[in-house]
Structures are given as structure tokens and as C-alpha cells.
Write an enzyme that holds these catalytic residues in place. Sequence first.
Site, PDB file in Angstrom:
ATOM      1  N   LYS B  48       0.848  -1.184   0.000  1.00 42.31           N
ATOM      2  CA  LYS B  48       0.000   0.000   0.000  1.00 42.31           C
ATOM      3  C   LYS B  48       0.888   1.240   0.000  1.00 42.31           C
ATOM      4  O   LYS B  48       2.018   1.194   0.497  1.00 42.31           O
ATOM      5  CB  LYS B  48      -0.868  -0.040   1.272  1.00 42.31           C
ATOM      6  CG  LYS B  48      -1.692   1.211   1.553  1.00 42.31           C
ATOM      7  CD  LYS B  48      -2.904   1.320   0.663  1.00 42.31           C
ATOM      8  CE  LYS B  48      -3.649   2.639   0.856  1.00 42.31           C
ATOM      9  NZ  LYS B  48      -4.493   2.956  -0.330  1.00 42.31           N
ATOM     10  N   GLY B  49       0.389   2.361  -0.548  1.00 42.52           N
ATOM     11  CA  GLY B  49       1.154   3.607  -0.576  1.00 42.52           C
ATOM     12  C   GLY B  49       1.586   4.051   0.821  1.00 42.52           C
ATOM     13  O   GLY B  49       0.812   3.979   1.760  1.00 42.52           O
ATOM     14  N   ASN B  72     -13.168   3.724  -5.628  1.00 40.41           N
ATOM     15  CA  ASN B  72     -12.685   3.888  -4.257  1.00 40.41           C
ATOM     16  C   ASN B  72     -12.136   5.285  -4.066  1.00 40.41           C
ATOM     17  O   ASN B  72     -11.636   5.904  -5.009  1.00 40.41           O
ATOM     18  CB  ASN B  72     -11.618   2.825  -3.916  1.00 40.41           C
ATOM     19  CG  ASN B  72     -10.216   3.253  -4.300  1.00 40.41           C
ATOM     20  OD1 ASN B  72      -9.567   4.011  -3.571  1.00 40.41           O
ATOM     21  ND2 ASN B  72      -9.748   2.805  -5.455  1.00 40.41           N
ATOM     22  N   GLY B  75      -7.991   7.467  -0.171  1.00 37.32           N
ATOM     23  CA  GLY B  75      -7.216   8.656   0.183  1.00 37.32           C
ATOM     24  C   GLY B  75      -5.881   8.331   0.817  1.00 37.32           C
ATOM     25  O   GLY B  75      -5.367   9.094   1.638  1.00 37.32           O
ATOM     26  N   ASN B 132       4.140   6.552  -6.761  1.00 43.91           N
ATOM     27  CA  ASN B 132       2.745   6.756  -7.155  1.00 43.91           C
ATOM     28  C   ASN B 132       2.499   8.234  -7.442  1.00 43.91           C
ATOM     29  O   ASN B 132       2.261   9.023  -6.535  1.00 43.91           O
ATOM     30  CB  ASN B 132       1.824   6.263  -6.029  1.00 43.91           C
ATOM     31  CG  ASN B 132       0.351   6.482  -6.337  1.00 43.91           C
ATOM     32  OD1 ASN B 132      -0.015   6.855  -7.454  1.00 43.91           O
ATOM     33  ND2 ASN B 132      -0.490   6.265  -5.352  1.00 43.91           N
ATOM     34  N   CYS B 135      -2.389   8.908  -7.824  1.00 46.25           N
ATOM     35  CA  CYS B 135      -3.564   8.639  -6.990  1.00 46.25           C
ATOM     36  C   CYS B 135      -4.596   9.735  -7.183  1.00 46.25           C
ATOM     37  O   CYS B 135      -4.313  10.905  -6.946  1.00 46.25           O
ATOM     38  CB  CYS B 135      -3.190   8.555  -5.512  1.00 46.25           C
ATOM     39  SG  CYS B 135      -4.661   8.216  -4.508  1.00 46.25           S
ATOM     40  N   LYS B 170       4.501   4.883 -11.323  1.00 42.65           N
ATOM     41  CA  LYS B 170       3.126   4.468 -11.607  1.00 42.65           C
ATOM     42  C   LYS B 170       2.349   5.607 -12.248  1.00 42.65           C
ATOM     43  O   LYS B 170       2.191   6.676 -11.664  1.00 42.65           O
ATOM     44  CB  LYS B 170       2.438   4.021 -10.322  1.00 42.65           C
ATOM     45  CG  LYS B 170       1.027   3.511 -10.586  1.00 42.65           C
ATOM     46  CD  LYS B 170       0.684   2.416  -9.644  1.00 42.65           C
ATOM     47  CE  LYS B 170      -0.742   1.958  -9.822  1.00 42.65           C
ATOM     48  NZ  LYS B 170      -1.145   1.108  -8.712  1.00 42.65           N
ATOM     49  N   ASN B 197      -3.147   3.290 -13.017  1.00 38.75           N
ATOM     50  CA  ASN B 197      -3.833   3.549 -11.766  1.00 38.75           C
ATOM     51  C   ASN B 197      -5.312   3.726 -12.105  1.00 38.75           C
ATOM     52  O   ASN B 197      -5.707   3.587 -13.264  1.00 38.75           O
ATOM     53  CB  ASN B 197      -3.240   4.794 -11.093  1.00 38.75           C
ATOM     54  CG  ASN B 197      -3.411   4.743  -9.572  1.00 38.75           C
ATOM     55  OD1 ASN B 197      -4.468   4.363  -9.082  1.00 38.75           O
ATOM     56  ND2 ASN B 197      -2.376   5.124  -8.856  1.00 38.75           N
ATOM     57  N   GLY B 270      -5.221  -6.570  -8.889  1.00 35.93           N
ATOM     58  CA  GLY B 270      -5.713  -5.641  -7.875  1.00 35.93           C
ATOM     59  C   GLY B 270      -7.070  -6.026  -7.340  1.00 35.93           C
ATOM     60  O   GLY B 270      -7.200  -6.930  -6.492  1.00 35.93           O
TER      61      GLY B 270
HETATM   62  C1  LIG Z   1      -8.985   0.096  -2.776  1.00 37.18           C
HETATM   63  C2  LIG Z   1      -7.838   0.464  -3.679  1.00 37.18           C
HETATM   64  C3  LIG Z   1      -6.708   1.094  -3.135  1.00 37.18           C
HETATM   65  C4  LIG Z   1      -5.637   1.455  -3.952  1.00 37.18           C
HETATM   66  N1  LIG Z   1      -4.532   2.056  -3.393  1.00 37.18           N
HETATM   67  C5  LIG Z   1      -3.467   2.374  -4.189  1.00 37.18           C
HETATM   68  C6  LIG Z   1      -2.263   2.925  -3.622  1.00 37.18           C
HETATM   69  O1  LIG Z   1      -2.140   3.111  -2.400  1.00 37.18           O
HETATM   70  N2  LIG Z   1      -1.243   3.251  -4.464  1.00 37.18           N
HETATM   71  C7  LIG Z   1      -1.322   3.036  -5.826  1.00 37.18           C
HETATM   72  O2  LIG Z   1      -0.373   3.326  -6.547  1.00 37.18           O
HETATM   73  N3  LIG Z   1      -2.431   2.473  -6.371  1.00 37.18           N
HETATM   74  C8  LIG Z   1      -3.501   2.152  -5.600  1.00 37.18           C
HETATM   75  N4  LIG Z   1      -4.621   1.566  -6.163  1.00 37.18           N
HETATM   76  C9  LIG Z   1      -4.666   1.304  -7.619  1.00 37.18           C
HETATM   77  C10 LIG Z   1      -4.327  -0.159  -7.943  1.00 37.18           C
HETATM   78  O3  LIG Z   1      -3.009  -0.471  -7.535  1.00 37.18           O
HETATM   79  C11 LIG Z   1      -4.472  -0.445  -9.450  1.00 37.18           C
HETATM   80  O4  LIG Z   1      -3.620   0.425 -10.175  1.00 37.18           O
HETATM   81  C12 LIG Z   1      -5.887  -0.229  -9.958  1.00 37.18           C
HETATM   82  O5  LIG Z   1      -6.826  -0.649  -8.999  1.00 37.18           O
HETATM   83  C13 LIG Z   1      -6.169  -0.964 -11.282  1.00 37.18           C
HETATM   84  O6  LIG Z   1      -6.036  -2.360 -11.161  1.00 37.18           O
HETATM   85  P1  LIG Z   1      -7.280  -3.362 -10.858  1.00 37.18           P
HETATM   86  O7  LIG Z   1      -8.371  -3.011 -11.826  1.00 37.18           O
HETATM   87  O8  LIG Z   1      -6.726  -4.725 -11.039  1.00 37.18           O
HETATM   88  O9  LIG Z   1      -7.686  -3.094  -9.457  1.00 37.18           O
HETATM   89  C14 LIG Z   1      -5.701   1.192  -5.361  1.00 37.18           C
HETATM   90  C15 LIG Z   1      -6.840   0.551  -5.885  1.00 37.18           C
HETATM   91  C16 LIG Z   1      -7.895   0.177  -5.072  1.00 37.18           C
HETATM   92  C17 LIG Z   1      -9.092  -0.511  -5.680  1.00 37.18           C
END
Ligand SMILES: Cc1cc2nc3c(=O)[nH]c(=O)nc-3n(C[C@H](O)[C@H](O)[C@H](O)COP(=O)(O)O)c2cc1C
Lengths: 275, 312
Positions: B48-49, B72, B75, B132, B135, B170, B197, B270
Amino acid sequence: MSDACQDISQGHPLLEHVEVLGNERLAKGVGLVTLKAPRIAAAVEPGQFVHLRIAQGRDFILRRPFSIHRAEGDDVEILYQVLGRGTRELAGMGTGTAMDAVGPLGCGWRVADGVSHVLLVSGGLGAAPLGMLAERLAERGVAVTVAMGAPTDDRLVARELFEGVARRVEVTTDDGSAGMRGFVTLLTQELIAAGEFEQICACGPEPMQRIVAAQADAAGVPCQVSLERLMACGIGACLSCVVSTREGHKRACVDGPVFDAREVVWDASEVPPKH
Amino acid sequence: MTFSTDMSVAIGTLSLRNPVITASGTFASGREFADFVDLSRLGAIVTKGVSLEPWEGNDSPRIAETASGMLNSIGLQNPGVEAFMERDLQWLADNAADTPVLVNVSGHTAEEYARVIERLETVDNVAGYEVNISCPNVDEGGMVFGMHCAPAADVVAKCRRATERPLIVKLSPNVTDVTDIARAVVAEGADAVSLINTLLGMAIDATTFRPKLARGVGGLSGPAIKPVALRMVWQVANAVAVPVIGMGGIMTAEDAVEFMLAGATAVAVGTASFVDPTAVIRVIDGMAEFCHARGIRRAADLTGALVAEPDA
Ligand SMILES: Cc1cc2nc3c(=O)[nH]c(=O)nc-3n(C[C@H](O)[C@H](O)[C@H](O)COP(=O)(O)O)c2cc1C
Ligand SMILES: Cc1cc2nc3c(=O)[nH]c(=O)nc-3n(C[C@H](O)[C@H](O)[C@H](O)COP(=O)(O)OP(=O)(O)OC[C@H]3O[C@@H](n4cnc5c(N)ncnc54)[C@H](O)[C@@H]3O)c2cc1C
Ligand code: FES
């Protein structure tokens, strides 16, 4: 498993293939589904929940969380209210339908040894996580009083279960079709003030839980509440489900869903009440 | 046919046992999934970030389900880099020592990103960083950096000076031309790029006239975004020479193979992990079976193997 649960020895969650054994309509939009889930049934503690994959292959993808109402032998029972696509799908599931479940999840109710009389407060489907608690407390010889409220008589689900194990069951309905007319918080005001209880366990719409928490606080009685949040993972990883507490954001799925009421910062983050 | 496919891939100097890694923010630091997943089988764990100070994140509701996906607005809630090192990195050192850990890094300013990395340089079990700049759920930092070339380049330059470990950047899909940003960060020394992302989106409840998320807007993920993600991975892989990590809606091994064909060297799972906590293992096993069934000896051979003309 979260650190928060370790002190009450709740075990590790597992992924189990479960099967519908029965699905009964109890009232308009309310049902009780029985699932064959031997491993979850063996491990579950009162107040824990399962994360059901209802919609395999549909365009809605997330699991849906449900409290375990009762567990007996290999089976668990879930009391549900039809709200949207997931619960509609669940209501339509016939005997033999298979799906997978993650559970048992979360931190449930904690009633310490030595507590002799507990008040359970249920609003509507708030009875769901309290059924198993009432049974387990009765088995332990703890006296249980239940205050339950619902919109109408037929929605006083779990009344029979409670009457079978509790010392006393008091009811209210919004329309007066059973018990006192009005909200359950009218009853709890008097019951709590009478001073018989060493602990209160409440579940229902969040505004109701907040009022019960304030009544308990005023009377100096420890109170636990079970809070609902929208959940994605259900296992503590995504931070979708946070509750505001005095120690910052906590996850309803692993640090809860049952929280000490004094810990909760009641705010606008609650999910809107169901109707 | 008796052979076994070599599943390993390389992201710069970092070698992965297979191309399948976790997407940041969907797998925490692995601990919550340890009951379901053998962490030693993953290509890498992306955390997680993490930011310099603790971040409280946004108000609830933080998620809304949408057609074939979810929004989502977490934050970037996180306990800050010190607590992260004590709890998460220590746990990973004790429980998943042989799986590379990539730490996803966030900040309000370019300097903050670099300072998080400087702290993490002091521990051994960090294999690299995913910066990242994409976001969509925070007001300062995050996507603000990733939407324009100059601020993106500035963050990457400062992070590059802070480490010699592999640096992955990213990228945000919420831009006019993702290849411009990709070129800008590669010019500043990024060893790889990861994308996509989440896509900035919104959900509204017609019965209450209100947005479904407390913050109003959030990031869309899940199968709904896969076509956009595939297109962007394909564009970026054709625009830069560094490895690309592809993600966005991967639910199955076949989805993952599609990203490799589009040009990805590795892929991240993800949202699928919320639906099925064993999803990442299913994708790893499925990809190995896919390769074996087709006589593909190296998983890396899938990368960019797209045949230009569609089947007639
Ligand atoms: C609940 C949630 C939290 C996420 N938190 C982060 C994060 O902290 N840092 C980041 O670079 N991407 C974050 N992402 C983005 C994911 O890493 C990913 O790039 C994005 O969800 C697309 O992939 P997916 O469709 O397989 O989920 C988050 C995604 C979700 C759904
Ligand atoms: C720990 C936990 C335990 C739960 N236990 C039970 C239970 O025992 N029995 C039961 O019937 N329900 C329970 N719920 C609520 C249940 O998960 C939701 O009602 C269900 O997910 C709705 O799915 P759906 O697809 O039918 O509705 P959706 O289509 O997802 O939503 C329909 C409408 O309901 C609202 N909604 C969705 N989830 C909730 C929620 N959690 N609370 C209030 N409104 C919501 C949505 O905002 C929307 O307006 C529990 C929730 C949690 C977090
Ligand atoms: S639902 Fe994912 S952390 Fe609670």
C-alpha cells in the site's frame, strides 16, 4: 488476523465452498438462508460475519457481508433483508445452490466471565448478529434481557429464538402492531436506567445504536455496538470500511464490526438507514 | 511435450520468479492475505502507498460498486513510513523473506517522496520502489504530479537521486497522452513504468440526489477498465524502452496474458483479490498452464508478442 482479535482467540478466516440447504421467507423482503458450511460453523464466534460471493459471473463483482445469525452442527444461518441486486439474488437461491464464502470474519461480541446479566438491543435486522450471542450467553448461565424493535409485528424476526433463551423479551413496533408503539430506544431508556445490567450489546440502524450508546454511557454501563460499513475485501486489506474512533480510523471488518461504544466517534460517516 | 516453462522475468536489475505481482493498495502488505495465499509464490509484493507522516485518509463511504467494477476514495490512509518499517517491513522480513518487496511511495511534495525513499534505504528487505504519481484520491500530491510532464519529471528526478534500487513510476490514465508522461519519467531515470492507476469517476444515488462516495469522486478499478488499460499499456510499451508493468481489471490468467501481449513485462492483480482472495495464485497457475499448453518456453516471450493484424 488483526492484532485486535488475538486477545479473544478468534481464529483464522478461510475460504469455504458452501451450499444452500434451505431458504425461507420470513416477512416481506426478509428471509433466512441456511448454508452448509462445516468449517465456518465450527469456528464462528457470536458477532462474526461471512463474506459471500453471491454474484459469480455477473456484472456486479464484490462479495456481500452478512452476520452469522446462528450456527448448529455443520450449518450456519443468515438473516437477510432484500435491498439491492445481491440480496435479491440471495433471496432467489434455491436448495443446492453453491457459492463460496470467506469467514468467519471480524471481531465479535466480548462478554467477560463474571458478567451476570446482559441487555441485548436489536433494531430491525440488528437481530442478525445477536441470535447466536443470546444462545451462547444462556448456555453460559448468563441472564439475558432482549429489547427489540421493528417497523411491524411480522418483522420482529428472531423473536421466538430470543423468547426461547432470554429471561425477558420486550418489543416495540413503529405502528403498534406488537408491543409498545415507537422506537426501541423508548424501552431501553427505562430498562437501562433501572440498573440491572452489567453490559449492553446493541445492533440496528446506526442512529439507534448511537442513542443506546448515550443511554448506556449516562448510566455508566459498558456497551458494545456492531457497525456496518460498505466492504470490499472484508479481511482488513483495502481500508474501505473504516469507522472513526478515538484512536483514528479502524477497520470494521477486522477491528470490528463490534466496537466498544465509547471508542466510536459518531459522525456523518454512517451508512444511511435501510428501508 | 516434456518441458517446463521458465516463468521468470526481469524488471531492470530485479528478477522476478514469475510475472505476477500485487497491485498497490489491494493487498496491504500481504499479512491479511497470508491465510489464503502462499506469499513465497508471488512475483513480488507491492505494498500500500506509504508517506512520510501518517495520513488519515478520506471519510466514509469510501467505495461504491459500479457495473463490472468499483470506485474507491481511500485517500492513501497509511501509518507513515516509520510505523510501516516497524510493522509491515518487519513482518515481511519474518514471513516472506524470499519474495521481493516493492514499496509504493506517496507524498504531498516531490521532496516528501524522496524523504520516504531515504528512510527506506536504511532497510535491507526493500527490492525497489513504485512511485505513485497517479492517486486520484488526494488533494495535494498524487495525481497532481502525474498529470503533467514537468512535475512528474521533478518527482522522479528527486527520487532517482535518493536511490540506486529499481525505481518504477506508476502512471495515471487521467491524462491526454500517457506516452508523454512515460517519456518524461524515463528521461529522468525511471527503470520501469506501471499502469494504469484508477480512472477518475463518480457514482450518484438517484434516490437521495447525493454522490455515493463521501468525497464525491473516486478511482474506478476492476474489469470495467481493462480495455482502457490494455490500450495504454500497448501505447506506452511502444513509446519507451524500459519494462512496463500492466494492470487494470485483471481477473484471470487470460487477462494477464493479454497485457503481456500488449507489451507488459509483468502484470499486477488488484481488485480481483477482493472478489477472490486467492486470485493472484489463480493467475500465476493459469499463466503457467497457458504457456505449457501452447509450447511457450519462456513467459517473457509473451511480452509484446501481439500480432498486428486482427484475425480475419
Ligand atoms: C482500494 C484500492 C486502493 C488502492 N490504493 C493504491 C495505492 O495506495 N497506491 C497506488 O499506486 N495504487 C492504488 N490503487 C490502484 C491499484 O493499484 C491499481 O492500479 C488499480 O486498482 C487498477 O487495477 P485493478 O483493476 O486490477 O484493481 C488502489 C486501488 C484500489 C481498488
Ligand atoms: C459486517 C456486516 C454484517 C452484515 N450483516 C447483515 C445481515 O446479517 N443481514 C443483512 O441483511 N444485511 C447485513 N449486512 C448488510 C449487507 O451486507 C447489505 O445489505 C448488502 O451488502 C446489500 O447488498 P445488495 O447487493 O442487496 O445491495 P446493493 O445493491 O449493494 O445496495 C442497495 C442499497 O443498499 C444500500 N446498502 C448497501 N450496503 C449497505 C449496508 N451495509 N447497510 C445499509 N445499506 C446498505 C446501498 O447504499 C444501496 O442504496 C451486513 C453488513 C456488514 C458490513
Ligand atoms: S473491507 Fe477491506 S479493509 Fe475492511
